[in-house]
Design a protein around this motif. Sequence first.
Motif, mmCIF file in Angstrom:
data_model
loop_
_atom_site.group_PDB
_atom_site.id
_atom_site.type_symbol
_atom_site.label_atom_id
_atom_site.label_comp_id
_atom_site.label_asym_id
_atom_site.label_seq_id
_atom_site.Cartn_x
_atom_site.Cartn_y
_atom_site.Cartn_z
ATOM 1 N N ILE A 1 18.805 -8.879 -13.168
ATOM 2 C CA ILE A 1 17.386 -9.014 -13.508
ATOM 3 C C ILE A 1 16.970 -10.491 -13.484
ATOM 4 C CG2 ILE A 1 15.669 -8.679 -15.330
ATOM 5 C CD1 ILE A 1 17.147 -6.126 -16.068
ATOM 6 N N ARG A 2 17.878 -11.365 -13.953
ATOM 7 C CA ARG A 2 17.566 -12.794 -13.914
ATOM 8 C C ARG A 2 17.386 -13.270 -12.477
ATOM 9 N NH1 ARG A 2 18.433 -15.880 -18.573
ATOM 10 N NH2 ARG A 2 17.723 -17.656 -17.323
ATOM 11 N N ILE A 3 18.256 -12.809 -11.620
ATOM 12 C CA ILE A 3 18.150 -13.193 -10.208
ATOM 13 C C ILE A 3 16.806 -12.717 -9.654
ATOM 14 C CG2 ILE A 3 19.076 -12.766 -7.900
ATOM 15 C CD1 ILE A 3 21.856 -12.554 -9.258
ATOM 16 N N TYR A 4 16.460 -11.501 -10.005
ATOM 17 C CA TYR A 4 15.200 -10.938 -9.562
ATOM 18 C C TYR A 4 14.037 -11.791 -10.050
ATOM 19 C CZ TYR A 4 11.050 -8.067 -10.130
ATOM 20 O OH TYR A 4 9.776 -7.622 -10.152
ATOM 21 N N GLY B 1 12.195 -1.337 -7.921
ATOM 22 C CA GLY B 1 12.783 -0.046 -7.574
ATOM 23 C C GLY B 1 14.283 -0.169 -7.394
ATOM 24 N N CYS B 2 14.705 -1.229 -6.680
ATOM 25 C CA CYS B 2 16.142 -1.412 -6.422
ATOM 26 C C CYS B 2 16.913 -1.575 -7.729
ATOM 27 C CB CYS B 2 16.366 -2.629 -5.535
ATOM 28 S SG CYS B 2 15.889 -2.324 -3.829
ATOM 29 N N ILE B 3 16.355 -2.341 -8.647
ATOM 30 C CA ILE B 3 17.053 -2.538 -9.914
ATOM 31 C C ILE B 3 17.129 -1.231 -10.690
ATOM 32 C CG2 ILE B 3 16.842 -3.615 -12.191
ATOM 33 C CD1 ILE B 3 15.928 -6.116 -10.773
ATOM 34 N N GLN B 4 16.024 -0.500 -10.674
ATOM 35 C CA GLN B 4 16.000 0.746 -11.447
ATOM 36 C C GLN B 4 16.910 1.817 -10.857
ATOM 37 O OE1 GLN B 4 12.270 2.265 -12.893
ATOM 38 N NE2 GLN B 4 11.383 0.235 -12.845
ATOM 39 N N VAL B 5 17.262 1.675 -9.586
ATOM 40 C CA VAL B 5 18.210 2.621 -9.001
ATOM 41 C C VAL B 5 19.637 2.087 -9.134
ATOM 42 C CG1 VAL B 5 18.970 3.689 -6.851
ATOM 43 C CG2 VAL B 5 16.551 3.619 -7.410
ATOM 44 N N PHE B 6 19.801 0.813 -8.818
ATOM 45 C CA PHE B 6 21.136 0.214 -8.784
ATOM 46 C C PHE B 6 21.841 0.289 -10.144
ATOM 47 C CE2 PHE B 6 24.131 -3.342 -8.842
ATOM 48 C CZ PHE B 6 24.766 -3.170 -7.631
#
Lengths: 360, 305
Positions: free
Chosen positions: B291-294, B233-238
Motif C-alpha cells: 500500500i505504501r508503494i501504491y 483493484g489490484c491491491i484489493q485482489v492481491f
Amino acid sequence: MKRLLSLLTVALFVAVLVALGGCGSGATTPVSTTSKEGQAKQINFFQWTEYTPQSVLDSFKAKYGITVKMSNFSSNEEMMAKLQAGGLSEYDVVVPSNYVVKAMIALNLIEPLNKDSIPNLKNIYGAFLNRSYDPGNKYCVPYMSSPVVLAVNTKKVKEPINSYNDLLNPALRNQIVVVDDERPIIGAALLATGHSLNSTKASALKDAENWLKRLRPNIKVFDSDSPKTELINGECSVGLIYNGEAALAIRQNPDIKIVWPKEGIAGLTIDNLCVVKGTKHEKEANLFINYLLDPEASKAISDVYPYTNPNKAAHSLLSKTYLDNPASNIPLDKIKNSELIGDLGSALRQYDRIWTEFKG
Amino acid sequence: MSTMTTPEVMLLPPDANHQRKGIRLSRLAPLILMVSPAILWLLLFVVAPLVYVLVISFLKRGTYGGVVASFNFHNYLRICDPLYLNIYILSVIIAAGTTMLCLLIGYPFAYIIAKANPRNKNILLTLVMLPFWTNSLIRTYGWIILLRTDGTFNTLLTCVHLISHPIQMLYTNGAVMLGMVYTLFPFMVLPLYSSIEKLDHSLLEAASDLGAEPWRAFLRITLPLTVPGIFAGCIQVFVPTLGYFFISDLLGGGNSMLVGSLIRNQFLAARDWPFGAALSILLIAFTIAVIRIYNHFSGSSLGNI
C-alpha cells in the motif's frame, strides 16, 4: 492533531471502562435451576459436531428429567481454547480425544471421575480401557473411536496391499486420497519405516520424511472434510481416511474394502467423556455419562454415526449395517495391538516441519 | 483532559482558563459522541487484537500448546527458514496471476458497465454483487461439482466429443487460480468502475477532435486517468489471495500450501500460536508495504477511491 489526540484519549478511557465493566459480567452463568429433589434441570454438553444424535439426549430427558444442552466444536484445539477462555463455567461434560487428555489434565480443564456413579463402565471392552493416556481411567470414559484406516477400491487396484510400503507402488501414481491431518499420515510413515508412530528421534523422523517424499507423487488429494467423495466417485482408488468416512464409502461402493496393514493402525484415537473441572452438576454429569454407556443408548448412537463403538454390552444390539461394515466394526485385536496417537509436547514442531515440507 | 491545556491557555487567569475549557468541551461533546463509537469499535476489534497478535509473535510456544511469556525473536528468524520459501513464492505467483487475470477480464467489464445507460448500469452492478449474497464456501463447493473428473464440464465435453478422456481439472493450481479469480472479481471491478465512471468524457471528445484514433485516446487518456482504480483493484485482489486458504485447500486438494494454510496450520494442528502470529505479522507488514508503494506512486491515499 492535538484535538485528535484528546479524542483518542477519551475514547481509550471509555474503552478501558467498558472493558473493566465487561470483565465482571463476562462469563455468563449457565441456567442452573434446580428441581425439588435438588437435581439440576439442565446440563451442558460440549461435543464434536455430528457425534451424538438428538434422539439420545431426548430419551435421557424422558428418563431423568434433565435437559442436555449440546454445543459443538470441530477440533480439539478449538474445544481447549474455549474451555481456557472462561468456558469452564459453561460446560459440564466434554469429549476430548486421547492425545489432548494429558494436556487437559495439566491445564486443569477436567475433573477426576467418580467411578462409583458410573457403573456402566463395565460395559466397555478392555481394549479401550486403561490405555497410556489415562492409566486406570481416572479421568476418561471411552465414547467412540475414529481411527484412520486404509480403504482400497479392489476393482481398480490389482496389486495386493498388506503394508503401508505397498502405497509407494508407482502404479498408484495420483491415486491416493489422504486426510489433511499430519499426525496419522506421518504416523503411517513412521510405522512403515519401523518406528513408533509417536517417535521424536531425529533418525526416525528423517526416515519418515524420506518415506513421505516417495509417497508424494501417489497422493492426489488432501481432504479431511469429505475424503469419501473421492473414493466413491472413483477420483481416487486408495484412501488413508477416518473410519466413519470409510464406512460411508463402503456403503455406497461395495468394491471398497478395508485393508489392515501389518504395521498396525496409523491413526488410532479414542474420544472420551470427561467431566469439566469445577462443574456444579457433577452428579448429573455422571448420570449422563453413565447413560451414554447404556447398551440401548450406545446402539442408538451407532445407528446414526458409523464410528467404532467400544461398548461390549451394546454389541449384540448393533445393527447389521454396523456389524457388516469393516470400517466401523474394527476387530478388537487390531485396536489392542495398535499404538494410540500421543501428545508430543514441543516435539510437535518437528512433525509440523515435516508436514510443511511434504505438502509445500 | 490535561492534553487539552495548551500553553496559550495556561497564560490566562485561572477563571478564564476554566471558562475556556468549558466552552471547548461543550463544543467537542457532540463530536466525541459521534466519533467515539467508531473509535471504540476500532480500538476493541482492530487495534487490540492486532496488538495481541504482535505481542504473541514475540513469545514462545508452551509444552501443551499455550503461550509462554519469554520474549524472543525466534519466530521471526524461523520465518526466514528456506523451508517456507517455496510457500511464499507459490503464494505470490498465484496472487499475482489472480490479480492479472482479474484485471484483464475486469477492465473491459468495468468499462462496459461505466458506459452503459443508467438502467442497465444498475442491473449490471447488481449482477456483480449478487454472488456475494451466497456464502463463498458454498460457491467454492459448486466449482468442485463442475470441475470434478466426473463433473459437469468433463461430462459435457465428452458428450460433444471434444475430449475422449476426462481431463484433470480439479486439484490443480489452475483450479485454485480460477476459484480465486471468481471469488475476488468484484473487488477488481468496483474500484475500476468508479474510476472509469469519474473520467471526464470531454477529454476523449477533445482527443477525437484533434484526430486521435480511439485506441490512442484510450492509451493516452483513459488508461493513465484510471490508474488509481487499477492500483486499488489490484491491491484489493492481491492481498486477500494470499490469505484465502480455503480456496487452495478445496480446489487445490491441499496439494499446494499457501501462506494462508501455513498460518492456519500453526494455530490448529501445530498449536504454535507464536509462530502463526509472526507469520500473520509478516503478511500484514507485506500488505502495508504494498500500500505504501501504491501511495508513493499514485500520490493519493487509498481512502480517496
